[in-house]
Design an enzyme around this catalytic site. Structure first.
Site, PDB file in Angstrom:
ATOM      1  N   SER A 147     -20.864  90.275 -25.647  1.00  0.00           N
ATOM      2  CA  SER A 147     -22.140  89.815 -26.215  1.00  0.00           C
ATOM      3  C   SER A 147     -21.847  88.757 -27.267  1.00  0.00           C
ATOM      4  O   SER A 147     -20.725  88.672 -27.784  1.00  0.00           O
ATOM      5  CB  SER A 147     -22.850  90.998 -26.875  1.00  0.00           C
ATOM      6  N   TYR A 174     -23.387  98.280 -32.606  1.00  0.00           N
ATOM      7  CA  TYR A 174     -23.370  97.514 -31.356  1.00  0.00           C
ATOM      8  C   TYR A 174     -22.327  96.398 -31.466  1.00  0.00           C
ATOM      9  O   TYR A 174     -21.487  96.215 -30.581  1.00  0.00           O
ATOM     10  CB  TYR A 174     -24.764  96.935 -31.094  1.00  0.00           C
TER      11      TYR A 174
HETATM   12  N1  LIG Z   1     -29.893  91.313 -23.071  1.00  0.00           N
HETATM   13  C1  LIG Z   1     -29.165  90.686 -23.969  1.00  0.00           C
HETATM   14  O1  LIG Z   1     -29.659  89.896 -24.793  1.00  0.00           O
HETATM   15  C2  LIG Z   1     -27.679  90.889 -23.986  1.00  0.00           C
HETATM   16  C3  LIG Z   1     -26.942  90.035 -24.799  1.00  0.00           C
HETATM   17  C4  LIG Z   1     -25.567  90.204 -24.851  1.00  0.00           C
HETATM   18  C5  LIG Z   1     -24.961  91.184 -24.092  1.00  0.00           C
HETATM   19  N2  LIG Z   1     -25.704  92.000 -23.311  1.00  0.00           N
HETATM   20  C6  LIG Z   1     -24.989  93.026 -22.555  1.00  0.00           C
HETATM   21  O2  LIG Z   1     -25.316  92.919 -21.195  1.00  0.00           O
HETATM   22  C7  LIG Z   1     -25.112  94.180 -20.552  1.00  0.00           C
HETATM   23  C8  LIG Z   1     -26.317  94.503 -19.679  1.00  0.00           C
HETATM   24  O3  LIG Z   1     -27.455  94.691 -20.516  1.00  0.00           O
HETATM   25  P1  LIG Z   1     -28.898  94.116 -20.127  1.00  0.00           P
HETATM   26  O4  LIG Z   1     -29.271  93.127 -21.173  1.00  0.00           O
HETATM   27  O5  LIG Z   1     -28.926  93.719 -18.716  1.00  0.00           O
HETATM   28  O6  LIG Z   1     -29.806  95.393 -20.417  1.00  0.00           O
HETATM   29  P2  LIG Z   1     -30.496  96.464 -19.434  1.00  0.00           P
HETATM   30  O7  LIG Z   1     -31.450  95.808 -18.508  1.00  0.00           O
HETATM   31  O8  LIG Z   1     -30.991  97.519 -20.355  1.00  0.00           O
HETATM   32  O9  LIG Z   1     -29.277  96.993 -18.568  1.00  0.00           O
HETATM   33  C9  LIG Z   1     -28.350  97.923 -19.037  1.00  0.00           C
HETATM   34  C10 LIG Z   1     -27.709  98.558 -17.819  1.00  0.00           C
HETATM   35  O10 LIG Z   1     -26.694  99.460 -18.263  1.00  0.00           O
HETATM   36  C11 LIG Z   1     -26.939 100.719 -17.643  1.00  0.00           C
HETATM   37  N3  LIG Z   1     -26.448 101.794 -18.499  1.00  0.00           N
HETATM   38  C12 LIG Z   1     -26.719 102.021 -19.793  1.00  0.00           C
HETATM   39  N4  LIG Z   1     -26.090 103.130 -20.215  1.00  0.00           N
HETATM   40  C13 LIG Z   1     -25.414 103.608 -19.128  1.00  0.00           C
HETATM   41  C14 LIG Z   1     -24.589 104.734 -18.920  1.00  0.00           C
HETATM   42  N5  LIG Z   1     -24.313 105.622 -19.892  1.00  0.00           N
HETATM   43  N6  LIG Z   1     -24.057 104.928 -17.696  1.00  0.00           N
HETATM   44  C15 LIG Z   1     -24.325 104.053 -16.683  1.00  0.00           C
HETATM   45  N7  LIG Z   1     -25.096 102.974 -16.830  1.00  0.00           N
HETATM   46  C16 LIG Z   1     -25.634 102.760 -18.047  1.00  0.00           C
HETATM   47  C17 LIG Z   1     -28.441 100.789 -17.411  1.00  0.00           C
HETATM   48  O11 LIG Z   1     -28.739 101.646 -16.326  1.00  0.00           O
HETATM   49  P3  LIG Z   1     -29.338 103.131 -16.440  1.00  0.00           P
HETATM   50  O12 LIG Z   1     -30.258 103.165 -17.619  1.00  0.00           O
HETATM   51  O13 LIG Z   1     -30.039 103.297 -15.123  1.00  0.00           O
HETATM   52  O14 LIG Z   1     -28.152 103.999 -16.573  1.00  0.00           O
HETATM   53  C18 LIG Z   1     -28.728  99.353 -17.005  1.00  0.00           C
HETATM   54  O15 LIG Z   1     -28.485  99.177 -15.641  1.00  0.00           O
HETATM   55  C19 LIG Z   1     -24.862  95.189 -21.689  1.00  0.00           C
HETATM   56  O16 LIG Z   1     -23.477  95.442 -21.789  1.00  0.00           O
HETATM   57  C20 LIG Z   1     -25.346  94.451 -22.919  1.00  0.00           C
HETATM   58  O17 LIG Z   1     -24.690  94.884 -24.084  1.00  0.00           O
HETATM   59  C21 LIG Z   1     -27.044  91.874 -23.239  1.00  0.00           C
END
Ligand SMILES: NC(=O)c1ccc[n+]([C@@H]2O[C@H](COP(=O)([O-])OP(=O)(O)OC[C@H]3O[C@@H](n4cnc5c(N)ncnc54)[C@H](OP(=O)(O)O)[C@@H]3O)[C@@H](O)[C@H]2O)c1
Length: 257
Positions: free
Chosen positions: A142, A155
């Site tokens: 991130s 985080y």
């Molecule tokens: N959105 C942003 O601005 C942003 C910025 C920087 C980095 N990121 C990173 O990008 C990645 C994806 O996040 P996103 O933004 O796409 O958010 P999201 O739509 O909330 O996706 C998160 C994913 O992780 C899964 N997950 C969470 N906890 C889990 C667990 N214990 N076991 C298995 N799966 C789990 C969720 O699935 P379930 O709930 O179905 O398990 C979901 O598929 C993360 O690592 C996040 O830190 C996001």
């Protein structure tokens, strides 16, 4: 790496960046092993991947924060596909607020998911990758793993740890043919951030970066604003912390004065 028929594992594929990445890999003809806790959602993504041309897709309910489940996901994929070409460690959890107010179980959930979950899947995949002398591990960190911001201390700590883990492992794997890359998404429109204000990328944009990184692994896949932020950090870093702190404080009467 050629992605047609490559075996790609994506954690957290039920929504957001993980879902978009699964679909993007499917368009390239990759075979896919997907997981998340919400089975119906990940099954729907798997169906969509097949429609887009992926020759084989599996979907599993997995809580990545649990070592046995995370390792079991990789072991199952190795049985189903006889190898792993790309492991995308994407599953992640977020929380924002004062560290002093953060519940202990939420702290553990972030560390267990964002850091330990990656360690479990990576440990499980490494023996097969090293034996095959190839493979790419893509860890989704991130902007907070590059430059931590106030009100997301844990985080940011997990994402910094993930960056450290990735770069150390990259050195360990030197000469084995296995690559480790870190992707640093900037604020991206997904369920994790909801209706966040400010500049946002789409999950599809980040997914394209992830697929490009699988094809052409590099140490750090950094998006444009982060490069600029890095250059300006020595001058503006402190000002930014102050500005974010001020904005937050204005919305919190108990902190004023
Ligand atoms: N959105 C942003 O601005 C942003 C910025 C920087 C980095 N990121 C990173 O990008 C990645 C994806 O996040 P996103 O933004 O796409 O958010 P999201 O739509 O909330 O996706 C998160 C994913 O992780 C899964 N997950 C969470 N906890 C889990 C667990 N214990 N076991 C298995 N799966 C789990 C969720 O699935 P379930 O709930 O179905 O398990 C979901 O598929 C993360 O690592 C996040 O830190 C996001």
């Amino acid at each position: 790496m050629r992605l047609k028929n490559a075996v790609v594992l994506v954690t957290g594929a039920s929504s957001g960046i993980g879902e978009a990445s699964a679909l993007a890999f499917a368009r390239s003809g990759a075979r896919l092993a997907l997981c998340a806790r919400r089975l119906e959602r990940v099954q729907a993504v798997a169906r969509h991947c097949r429609e887009l041309g992926s020759p084989k897709v599996t979907s599993k309910r997995v809580d990545i924060s649990k070592s046995a489940e995370a390792r079991g996901f990789v072991a199952g994929a190795l049985r189903d596909f006889e190898g792993v070409d790309v492991l995308v460690n994407n599953a992640g959890a977020g929380w924002s607020g004062h560290l002093k107010d953060m519940p202990e179980d939420t702290i553990r959930q972030l560390v267990d998911t964002n850091l330990l979950g990656v360690i479990w899947t990576t440990q499980a995949a490494l023996p097969a990758m090293i034996a095959a002398h190839r493979g790419v591990i893509i860890n989704v960190a991130s902007v907070a793993g590059y430059r931590p911001t106030p009100y997301s201390a844990v985080y940011g700590a997990t994402k910094h740890a993930l960056v450290g883990l990735s770069h150390a492992l990259r050195g360990e794997l030197s000469g084995t043919g296995v690559k480790v890359s870190v992707v640093y998404p900037y604020i991206t429109r997904t369920e994790m951030v909801g209706q966040a204000a400010g500049p946002v990328y789409s999950a599809e944009w980040v997914a394209r970066l992830i697929v490009r990184t699988a094809r052409l692994p590099r140490r750090d896949a950094i998006v444009f604003p982060l490069r600029v932020a890095h250059l300006l950090e020595p001058v503006f870093g402190g000002l930014l912390d102050h500005a974010i702190g001020e904005v937050r404080r204005q919305g919190e009467p108990d902190l004023k004065g």
